[in-house]
Write an enzyme that holds these catalytic residues in place. Structure first.
Site, PDB file in Angstrom:
ATOM      1  N   THR A 384       0.849  -1.188   0.000  1.00 51.30           N
ATOM      2  CA  THR A 384       0.000   0.000   0.000  1.00 51.30           C
ATOM      3  C   THR A 384       0.889   1.244   0.000  1.00 51.30           C
ATOM      4  OG1 THR A 384      -0.150   0.062   2.425  1.00 51.30           O
ATOM      5  CG2 THR A 384      -1.809  -1.232   1.248  1.00 51.30           C
ATOM      6  N   GLY A 385       0.458   2.253  -0.760  1.00 53.15           N
ATOM      7  CA  GLY A 385       1.198   3.512  -0.793  1.00 53.15           C
ATOM      8  C   GLY A 385       2.569   3.390  -1.432  1.00 53.15           C
ATOM      9  N   ALA A 386       2.635   2.760  -2.613  1.00 51.31           N
ATOM     10  CA  ALA A 386       3.941   2.522  -3.248  1.00 51.31           C
ATOM     11  C   ALA A 386       4.275   3.562  -4.308  1.00 51.31           C
ATOM     12  CB  ALA A 386       3.972   1.128  -3.871  1.00 51.31           C
ATOM     13  N   ILE A 390       9.167   4.955   1.129  1.00 48.39           N
ATOM     14  CA  ILE A 390       9.539   3.578   1.453  1.00 48.39           C
ATOM     15  C   ILE A 390       8.823   2.590   0.532  1.00 48.39           C
ATOM     16  CG2 ILE A 390       9.508   1.798   3.234  1.00 48.39           C
ATOM     17  CD1 ILE A 390       9.559   4.072   5.320  1.00 48.39           C
ATOM     18  N   GLY A 391       7.525   2.832   0.306  1.00 42.91           N
ATOM     19  CA  GLY A 391       6.743   1.916  -0.520  1.00 42.91           C
ATOM     20  C   GLY A 391       7.273   1.828  -1.935  1.00 42.91           C
ATOM     21  N   TYR A 529       0.245   9.826  15.748  1.00 41.79           N
ATOM     22  CA  TYR A 529       0.897   8.858  14.866  1.00 41.79           C
ATOM     23  C   TYR A 529       1.320   7.609  15.643  1.00 41.79           C
ATOM     24  CZ  TYR A 529       4.401   7.002  11.603  1.00 41.79           C
ATOM     25  OH  TYR A 529       5.131   6.198  10.772  1.00 41.79           O
TER      26      TYR A 529
END
Length: 656
Positions: A384-386, A390-391, A529
């Site tokens: 997810t979120g690539a 980092i993704g 967070y």
């Protein structure tokens, strides 16, 4: 002089052959299995000789007369001075029937051959295991006093030695080596045994904690270990001394170390934390043996034991040896060796050689496919979120390794840009547009992925939202907490819950959650967070317990501060050391390869330990960083004060 040796190609045997070859004019017959013919060239190179001085005799330890050709006994009759019987199974994990066949029946047939060829002396390599778990001092002239021989290996070595004592009609000598470790000069060893069983645990501790940090260890009985070169030199020397027939010799360390001291010695050799606080395992001895056997038969306890020994690569019975009760007198051995210069070197003088050789040659991880390609090629991986940070870096690594990489991302423009970037590199990124904070979209995207690809074998929950704001500045911003929790917790759970049923059905799957070092250190300014990541961590830990028997693995990566678009708004971070997305991707790939339950930096682990052991001290440390980077002190966003520079360097990778 002429010799016949069983097990001459084994760990001790090949060194004994090399030692005996130092005698001028010596000739050695070595029993070998026919299937090992191809090993001869390497052995001759090791021995620096040829077939004129070392003659292979093909046979089988378990067959009558060792299975040698019928003409061999007649050919050797009257020519052999010494028969050394070394061949045996030295393995606590081996099945009892196999140990009886090799160790006991093999000894019976070795005696028969030695008698048939009328050898002058039969030398039997037994073991201190022949004493069983005798409680007290076991002398070299003791045998029948052995007790607690219920371990198959102990029983087989005792029975084999008994055959020599009762059946052998020619002169004999018996040697009982302690636990044999590698060569004290080279560290060379051929298998994991004795103290080596704990090397993986030491290695794991070293990876987790800095070497100066004291750890919890265990104290137990005295474990007698000796290097293989001492055993070989002592055996060769004693065998040629006159007047020693019919005796037994303990090839042991006269000053054995306790378990705790031995593990501390190897920890120092490995540059790992030393066990400063030790639990005395002898406390377990208050539990009667029969009751302990009953407890270990209970399914929950047995499963726990099996999981522990499997994770550490230990034999099932190793815990019974922690409180090793037997001490060994070696006065006869010391008497015969006196003046020879042969003695047991102190473990600390060669422990580093043993560790170095193990880590380079025997570490089980060296013989497993630990390449990223070997773990992900052809597998469907959802990140997810690539489309950034980092993704994106992780997606590239996995695509390059042959994985079918899928992402769920919110911004269609970024999706198109990322897919184009991948295509230019010859890679494919399958993308599904959706906002994971919208639970309906998260559910729909997950269902569509399963419909299109059939399965997801690895899920990497990477998409997340971070808010850097002190609580005292957030009293009127409760919506920040809701938004953060919605994506980082509820959105991630929606994807996990959508994929778990298919993983459970296939009994295969790996779910990795990108968490934060802040969960371990309780980082100020990141309450929303850290709370959201802590909630997901807690859910994952619970799920891992529930699905441990279903083939689904869960991993948590407590990622340090990474230079991604998420932290870009905080200009002060431009001047502090941070991990790059590519370095963070390495942590993700390492977790895929090794299936870490939790992966964190040493600073993160240290922070968690400090919070657990000295919570008030931890609060002061974090409050100091909080006040050092107070919003009013930031001033010029491109510069750091001396205090800020010092603190940010000391807590590199930590949120502040």
């Amino acid at each position: 002089m002429e010799y016949f040796i069983t097990g001459g190609s084994g760990f001790i045997g090949r060194r004994l052959v090399k030692k005996l070859l130092q005698q001028e004019g010596s000739r050695i017959y070595v029993l070998m299995r026919d299937i090992h013919k191809d090993n001869l060239a390497g052995l001759y190179e090791y021995w620096q000789t040829n077939s004129e001085r070392v003659i292979p005799v093909y046979g089988d330890l378990t067959q009558p007369m060792l299975g040698v050709a019928p003409h061999i006994p007649q050919q050797l009759k009257g020519h052999i001075d010494h028969v050394f019987h070394l061949a045996a199974i030295y393995d606590l994990n081996a099945k009892a029937a196999l140990q009886q066949q090799a160790n006991v029946e093999g000894t019976r047939q070795a005696i028969a051959l030695a008698e048939a060829i009328e050898a002058r002396c039969f030398h039997h390599c037994s073991s201190i295991a022949a004493a069983g778990l005798f409680d007290g001092l076991f002398r070299e002239d003791m045998f029948d006093e052995a007790e607690h021989l219920d371990l198959p290996y102990f029983q087989s070595k005792h029975d084999a030695e008994g055959l020599v004592r009762s059946n052998c009609t020619i002169p004999w000598r018996i040697y009982r080596p302690a636990i044999v470790v590698g060569d004290s000069q080279t560290g060379e060893m051929d298998k994991v045994d004795g103290p080596y069983y704990f090397f993986k645990l030491i290695q794991k501790t070293r990876r987790l904690l800095p070497p100066w940090m004291p750890t919890l260890g265990i104290e137990g009985g005295r474990i007698n270990v000796v290097p293989v070169d001492f055993v070989v030199n002592a055996m060769a020397h004693i065998a040629h001394q006159p007047g020693e027939d019919g005796k037994c010799f303990h090839l042991c360390d006269p000053h054995p170390m306790r378990v705790g001291d031995m593990l501390a010695t190897f920890s120092r050799a490995a540059h790992a934390p030393e066990p400063a606080f030790r639990i005395n395992a002898s406390l377990l001895s208050i539990v009667p043996r029969h009751l302990m056997t009953m407890l270990m038969a209970l399914t929950p306890i047995r499963r726990l034991r099996d999981a522990l020994v499997a994770d550490l690569g230990l034999p099932r019975d190793v815990f019974r040896l922690i409180n090793y009760p037997t001490r060994f007198d070696s006065r006869e051995t010391q008497r015969v060796l006196k003046g020879s210069g042969i003695d047991v070197p102190p473990l600390y003088s060669y422990a580093w050689r043993l560790w170095d050789y193990w880590e380079r040659n025997l570490d089980p991880d060296l013989h497993v496919d630990r390449t990223l390609r070997g773990q992900v090629e052809g597998k469907v991986v959802l990140i997810t979120g690539a489309t950034s940070g980092i993704g994106k870096a992780t997606a590239k690594r996995l695509a390059e390794a042959g994985a079918v990489v899928i992402t769920i991302a919110r911004d269609p423009v970024k999706i198109a840009e990322t897919q184009s970037e991948f295509a230019e590199a010859g890679l494919t990124l399958h993308a599904y547009q959706g906002d994971l904070s919208n639970l309906e979209q998260a559910e729909a995207a997950t269902a569509q992925i399963l419909a299109d690809h059939g399965q997801v074998e690895i899920l990497i929950n990477n998409a997340g939202r971070s808010i850097r704001r002190a609580i005292e500045d957030s009293f009127e911003r409760f919506h920040d907490i809701e938004r953060t929790m919605q994506l980082n917790y509820f959105g991630a759970l929606k994807v996990i819950m959508g994929l778990l049923p298919s993983m459970v059905e296939r009994k295969r799957g790996h779910i990795i959650n990108i968490s934060s070092i802040g969960v371990l250190t309780n980082a100020p300014r990141f309450s929303a967070y850290v709370a959201s990541k802590s909630a997901l961590d807690a859910w994952v830990r619970t799920a891992a317990s529930e699905f441990a028997d279903k083939g689904v693995s869960f991993s948590i990566i407590n990622m340090p501060l990474v230079k991604t678009p998420m932290v870009a708004p905080t200009k002060l971070y431009d001047q502090v050391p941070m991990m790059t997305p590519e370095e963070a991707a390495e942590m993700v790939c390492d977790t895929i390869i090794h299936r870490h339950v939790r992966l964190a930096t040493r600073l993160g682990v240290f922070g968690q330990v400090v919070h657990a052991l000295a919570p008030r001290v931890a609060q002061v440390i974090m409050n100091t960083s909080f006040r050092t980077f107070a919003e009013g002190k930031e001033g010029d966003k491109s510069k750091r004060s001396a205090d800020q520079a010092a603190v940010s360097t000391f807590i590199k990778g930590m949120h502040f």
